[in-house]
Design a protein around this motif. Structure first.
Motif, short mmCIF file in Angstrom:
data_model
loop_
_atom_site.label_atom_id
_atom_site.label_comp_id
_atom_site.label_asym_id
_atom_site.label_seq_id
_atom_site.Cartn_x
_atom_site.Cartn_y
_atom_site.Cartn_z
N LEU A 1 0.81 -1.22 0.00
CA LEU A 1 0.00 0.00 0.00
C LEU A 1 0.85 1.27 0.00
N THR A 2 2.05 1.15 0.53
CA THR A 2 2.93 2.33 0.51
C THR A 2 3.16 2.81 -0.92
N LEU A 3 3.36 1.87 -1.85
CA LEU A 3 3.59 2.23 -3.24
C LEU A 3 2.31 2.53 -3.99
N THR A 4 1.24 1.81 -3.68
CA THR A 4 0.01 1.97 -4.45
C THR A 4 -0.91 3.07 -3.93
N VAL A 5 -0.75 3.46 -2.65
CA VAL A 5 -1.67 4.45 -2.07
C VAL A 5 -0.93 5.65 -1.47
N PRO B 1 1.63 7.64 -4.02
CA PRO B 1 0.86 8.31 -5.09
C PRO B 1 -0.03 9.44 -4.59
N THR B 2 -0.66 9.24 -3.42
CA THR B 2 -1.52 10.29 -2.87
C THR B 2 -0.73 11.56 -2.61
N ALA B 3 0.44 11.42 -2.00
CA ALA B 3 1.27 12.59 -1.71
C ALA B 3 1.72 13.27 -3.00
N LEU B 4 2.13 12.49 -3.99
CA LEU B 4 2.60 13.06 -5.24
C LEU B 4 1.47 13.70 -6.03
N ILE B 5 0.28 13.10 -5.99
CA ILE B 5 -0.86 13.68 -6.70
C ILE B 5 -1.29 14.99 -6.04
N LEU B 6 -1.21 15.06 -4.71
CA LEU B 6 -1.49 16.32 -4.03
C LEU B 6 -0.50 17.41 -4.45
N PHE B 7 0.75 17.01 -4.58
CA PHE B 7 1.77 17.94 -5.09
C PHE B 7 1.41 18.41 -6.50
N ASN B 8 1.02 17.45 -7.34
CA ASN B 8 0.62 17.81 -8.71
C ASN B 8 -0.55 18.79 -8.71
N GLY B 9 -1.54 18.51 -7.86
CA GLY B 9 -2.72 19.37 -7.82
C GLY B 9 -2.39 20.78 -7.37
N LYS B 10 -1.52 20.89 -6.36
CA LYS B 10 -1.12 22.23 -5.88
C LYS B 10 -0.43 23.01 -6.98
N ARG B 11 0.50 22.38 -7.68
CA ARG B 11 1.22 23.07 -8.75
C ARG B 11 0.28 23.44 -9.90
#
Length: 300
Positions: free
Chosen positions: A54-58, A61-71
């Motif tokens: 889950l570390t890799l699948t959830v 990715p959640t942290a990186l997608i939040l970063f993407n959304g902020k940018r």
């Protein structure tokens, strides 16, 4: 050598028009880039849902997608704002310096899946890295430094990883990635030169147009101004009379025309000379302007 690299990576502050054009182009493309990246990440996580932790699948990715959304939101909102040149410069420099580390982080996350799943899932990882980095590079093509740093941070790392697997097919894929990336780098480099040249031409044309407009205004002013007193001349007077007559005929207010003659003016010219007569005319115009104000049209 190091100085040359630093100069290449630097976004110059003495190119405000080019930087603004870069930034406006990127406000349209950067949100799309982060959307593509996020969707591809979700696809990879979903494909490895049952085989990877889950570390890799959830979590990651959640942290990186939040970063993407902020940018993405920051760039999307910026298109509606009037930003200073200094703020735009800061944003562009931040994008350049984020490109490399972010690319390496996303690549390490994707390659971490390689120890899980089947050969089909392994192929998806390679496909994800190759397609995503090319898409991201094209979305940042107006800021040459960012996509070049991104590709150089991702493709060599991925290629070395594939070659170290000791498989001939993966080695061929690694070499193909390197070749295609080299071509993309050349295209990005040349595109940026063409883009910069276009902006410089537009800026030069705009400056030339402004100079022509200013010159035309100055010519109109000179053509309608008495060179001695600075008052409107006969041409301006007749034009103004025509306008007031037309306005009055169509229901506008009426007006009064007064003619002023200076008695004894010829004697002043004869006795004291034309320079004295000119001074008298200048002073007369000045005093009339002060006494009558801007509501009265005075001409010579």
């Amino acid at each position: 050598m190091l100085e040359c690299i630093v100069n290449f990576l630097k976004v110059r502050e003495n190119e405000p028009d080019l930087n603004r054009a870069r930034f406006m182009a990127m406000t349209r493309l950067i949100p799309l880039m982060y959307l593509i990246l996020s969707i591809n990440m979700i696809a990879v996580s979903w494909a490895h849902w049952t085989v990877a932790p889950l570390t890799l699948t959830v979590a990651i990715p959640t942290a990186l997608i939040l970063f993407n959304g902020k940018r993405a939101i920051d760039y999307f909102r910026a298109r509606e704002k009037i930003l200073s040149d200094a703020h735009i410069l800061k944003q562009l420099r931040g994008t350049v310096w984020v490109a490399g580390p972010a690319g390496m982080i996303f690549t390490c996350w994707a390659l971490a899946f390689y120890q899980y799943g089947s050969s089909h899932q392994h192929a998806q990882i390679v496909f994800f890295i190759g397609v995503t980095v090319m898409a991201c590079g094209l979305c940042m093509m107006h800021l040459r430094q960012a996509p070049i740093i991104l590709i150089l941070a991702v493709i060599p790392e991925t290629s070395v990883f594939l070659i170290l697997q000791g498989d001939g097919v993966l080695t061929a894929i690694a070499l193909n990635l390197a070749l295609v990336s080299s071509v993309i780098l050349v295209i990005l480099y040349n595109h940026h030169d063409d883009f910069a040249r276009m902006i410089y031409q537009q800026t030069a044309q705009s400056d030339h147009r402004k100079r022509l407009e200013d010159l035309n205004k100055e010519n109109m002013r000179l053509a309608n101004t008495d060179s001695l007193t600075g008052l409107p001349n006969r041409r301006a007077f007749l034009s103004n009379i025509d306008d007031m007559v037309n306005t009055s005929l169509h229901g506008g207010p009426g007006f009064v025309v007064a003619l002023l003659d200076l008695d004894g003016f010829k004697a002043i010219n004869d006795l004291y000379g034309h320079p004295a007569g000119d001074e008298l005319l200048i002073e007369t115009g000045h005093r009339l302007t002060i006494a009558l104000g801007t509501d009265v049209f005075i001409a010579r």
